[in-house]
Design a protein around this motif. Structure first.
Motif, short mmCIF file in Angstrom:
data_model
loop_
_atom_site.label_atom_id
_atom_site.label_comp_id
_atom_site.label_asym_id
_atom_site.label_seq_id
_atom_site.Cartn_x
_atom_site.Cartn_y
_atom_site.Cartn_z
N LEU A 132 -3.99 -0.69 3.33
CA LEU A 132 -3.96 0.57 2.60
C LEU A 132 -2.94 0.50 1.48
CD1 LEU A 132 -4.59 3.59 2.26
CD2 LEU A 132 -2.70 4.02 3.80
N LEU A 185 -4.13 -1.52 -1.30
CA LEU A 185 -5.17 -0.86 -2.08
C LEU A 185 -4.59 0.20 -2.99
CD1 LEU A 185 -8.07 -0.77 -2.68
CD2 LEU A 185 -8.45 0.66 -0.71
N LEU A 186 -3.65 0.94 -2.47
CA LEU A 186 -3.03 1.96 -3.30
C LEU A 186 -2.29 1.32 -4.46
CD1 LEU A 186 -1.76 4.44 -0.59
CD2 LEU A 186 -3.63 4.80 -2.20
N LEU A 217 -9.88 4.28 2.53
CA LEU A 217 -8.68 3.51 2.25
C LEU A 217 -8.07 3.90 0.91
CD1 LEU A 217 -9.72 -0.02 3.49
CD2 LEU A 217 -7.90 1.41 4.41
N THR A 218 -8.87 4.52 0.08
CA THR A 218 -8.38 4.85 -1.24
C THR A 218 -7.69 6.20 -1.27
OG1 THR A 218 -10.53 5.75 -1.76
CG2 THR A 218 -10.12 3.49 -2.40
N GLY A 219 -7.59 6.87 -0.16
CA GLY A 219 -6.93 8.17 -0.15
C GLY A 219 -7.62 9.12 0.80
N LYS A 252 -3.82 10.63 8.16
CA LYS A 252 -4.18 9.25 8.50
C LYS A 252 -5.31 9.27 9.53
CE LYS A 252 0.30 7.47 7.14
NZ LYS A 252 1.55 6.81 7.52
N ARG A 264 -2.20 10.38 2.67
CA ARG A 264 -3.47 10.41 3.40
C ARG A 264 -3.55 11.66 4.27
NH1 ARG A 264 -4.30 5.25 6.54
NH2 ARG A 264 -6.48 5.84 6.60
N VAL A 301 -11.26 3.87 -7.84
CA VAL A 301 -11.48 2.95 -6.73
C VAL A 301 -12.54 3.52 -5.80
CG1 VAL A 301 -10.44 1.82 -4.74
CG2 VAL A 301 -9.15 2.02 -6.86
#
Lengths: 222, 324
Positions: free
Chosen positions: A4, A7-8, B26-28, B283, B240, A173
């Motif tokens: 994670l 990726l961020l 995974l991007t947010g 999360k 998240r 993304v």
């Protein structure tokens, strides 16, 4: 969790300047849609990088090695054209990003080698990977794709599928490639498409900590 | 006889056969939301476990002011464990614990029948396909579906007796006495923005049970149709964290119970609930709470059905789940 963070962090890099190959076959850098005068930093126009250029025509691949810069023509009359730029080694310090050779080792937060590849498909039926470095291709023939359809993309390194590459569509993304190197990305508009993938490769016994690959795929959708 | 949530055990499980965790990518925090009661079309990630807790607290309208044995409240706790066997197949086991209290201080508590569930995930992407292991945000916008099946085994106590040795009302028992089955399906559409639509339907059937006193009873079949709109109302992508608000319509049709082969009086009917709720997701942890309100009822013998579904003042529902 590490993935994670990665990726961020990568997502942030995807908001930086983009590379693309325009309809004339010239490499461009900046923000797609902005005026040409805003594309480049003032010193970018004169920068030259070690590079490899590829032109695939009727299945035959022509390779040219040498220095290359923004605004230069990658190729002509190619079904698929690609350029790989070796942008050099960089280091992040508390004072900003500098060339790795200029950084005080005690101040380096992280360091990397940057390799940028940009590929344009002029003939969508010529969709297979070139098999050169890190690149984005299609896993099936994209001919006839329209806005709203999904691009079935494939990330490869020297032709082998790469899992875990972070993929963005025009700065956003959308996910990571699966175990087979595949990811689906939806076309949001007609015209030039810009898809970018990032892959990080940790290095050992090297001047920098990792190699950072960015691969851009361009194609026109009617 | 008061049929107090005779079949809701299965419904409770089905209602979160979606594990109640919005798809935080995974991007947010992009991805579909999950309502409280309506089953969203998610399967568990392959190889991952889900721990789940649910409280369904119901307070009932009483018809008299006297302490005359009317149903006052019920508390249904549901403890669950899920496992993602494959990207498209998840399995769950639930253990419910019920407390049922009358207004004369009579109270029954205990574990109800153990419940097993399997969920098959599907997606429509140029045709129906099994749910995928890896999805991009654009894939998440596809129509997603699940088909689920539940079954209970009679591990609870269906033969509880009062102080005088008489069998208590079957609706107050903490077991059906026989297995029961439920099948259902759900669909989910995330619009690529803050909004998600979720719908489900299910059918629940019971087998006839002969009690110690010779009474034969089969609870009526149950049909459920639920629809929900979920909106992401707050988000902190870097952390998240997201908050979703949902509004649901939950329709329940209760068939008439059969006692010794004859339709039992004061059972069955249909109810439409409205359920506003909030869900906080951080999360892989998710907590949701909401209030389920009966907004329209058509019970068979309404005047005699105090304490049945549709006669609640409210139901307060809280869920907590975590992936690990």
């Amino acid at each position: 969790m590490y993935r994670l963070f990665l990726l961020l962090a990568t997502a942030a890099t995807l908001t930086a300047h983009e590379y693309w190959i325009d309809a004339s076959g010239s490499l461009q850098r900046g923000h797609l849609g902005a005026d040409a005068s805003e594309h480049m930093h003032k010193d970018e126009a004169v920068k030259q990088y070690p590079s490899e250029r590829y032109c695939r025509q009727s299945g035959a691949v022509d390779e040219v090695k040498g220095v290359f810069g923004v605004s230069e023509r990658v190729g002509t009359a190619c079904d698929t054209m690609m350029v790989i730029l070796h942008l050099g080694d960089y280091a992040k310090t508390p004072y900003g990003i500098v060339a790795a050779s200029e950084a005080n080792p005690a101040m380096v937060l992280k360091s990397w080698e940057s390799i940028e590849s940009v590929k344009r498909l002029n003939q969508l039926s010529d969709f297979a990977p070139l098999g050169k470095g890190f690149e984005l291709s299609f896993s099936r023939d994209p001919s006839g794709l329209e806005a709203g359809d999904k691009m079935r993309l494939l990330a490869t390194y020297d032709g082998a599928p790469k899992a875990g590459a972070v993929v963005a569509y025009e700065g956003r993304v959308v996910g990571t490639t699966d175990d087979a190197g595949r990811i689906n990305v939806r076309i949001r508009h007609a015209g030039l498409q810009l898809v970018r993938a990032t892959l990080r490769q940790p290095l050992t016994n090297a001047p920098v900590a990792e190699r950072l690959y960015n691969a851009t795929l361009n194609l026109e959708v009617k | 006889m008061k049929k107090v949530l005779g079949g809701s055990l299965l419904a409770c499980a089905a209602a979160w056969g979606h594990h109640g965790v919005p798809s935080i990518s995974l991007t947010g925090v992009d991805g579909p939301g999950a309502p409280l009661e309506t089953t969203s079309s998610s399967t568990l990630p392959e190889g991952s476990f889900l721990g789940y807790l649910k409280l369904d607290h119901a307070k009932y309208k009483t018809y008299t002011s006297a302490r005359d044995g009317e149903m006052d409240r019920t508390d249904y706790w549901l403890y669950g464990l899920g496992y993602g066997a494959t990207p498209y197949l998840s399995a769950y086991v639930f253990m419910p614990y019920y407390t049922k209290a009358l207004d004369d201080s009579t109270m029954v508590s205990g574990f109800h029948d153990v419940n097993f569930q399997v969920v098959l995930g599907l997606v429509y992407d140029e045709g129906f396909k099994l749910a995928r292991k890896n999805e991009s945000l654009d894939d998440m916008e596809d129509w997603h579906f699940t088909i689920f099946a539940n079954g209970t085994l009679p591990t609870g106590n269906s033969e509880r007796k009062d102080a005088g040795g008489a069998l208590i009302d079957p609706g107050m028992q903490t077991g059906f006495g026989e297995p029961s089955l439920m099948v259902g399906a759900s669909m989910t559409k995330w619009f690529g923005n803050a909004f998600t639509f979720v719908g489900d339907c299910s059918y629940n059937t019971f087998f006839e049970h002969t009690y110690d006193d010779g009474t034969k009873l089969r609870f009526g079949d149950e049909y459920r149709v639920n629809g929900a709109v979920t909106a992401r109302v707050y988000e902190v992508p870097k952390s998240r964290l997201r908050v979703d608000a949902s509004l649901e319509a939950n329709y329940l049709y209760l068939g008439r119970d059969e006692e010794d082969g004859v339709g039992a009086e004061a059972t069955g009917g249909s109810i439409l609930y409205t359920t506003p709720s909030l869900r906080l997701t951080y999360k892989t942890i998710s907590a949701a709470m909401g209030v389920k309100l009966p907004t329209a009822t058509d019970l068979n013998e309404e005047d005699l059905q105090q304490g049945s579904e549709g006669k609640e003042r409210y139901r307060f529902i809280f869920t907590f789940s975590t992936l690990f």
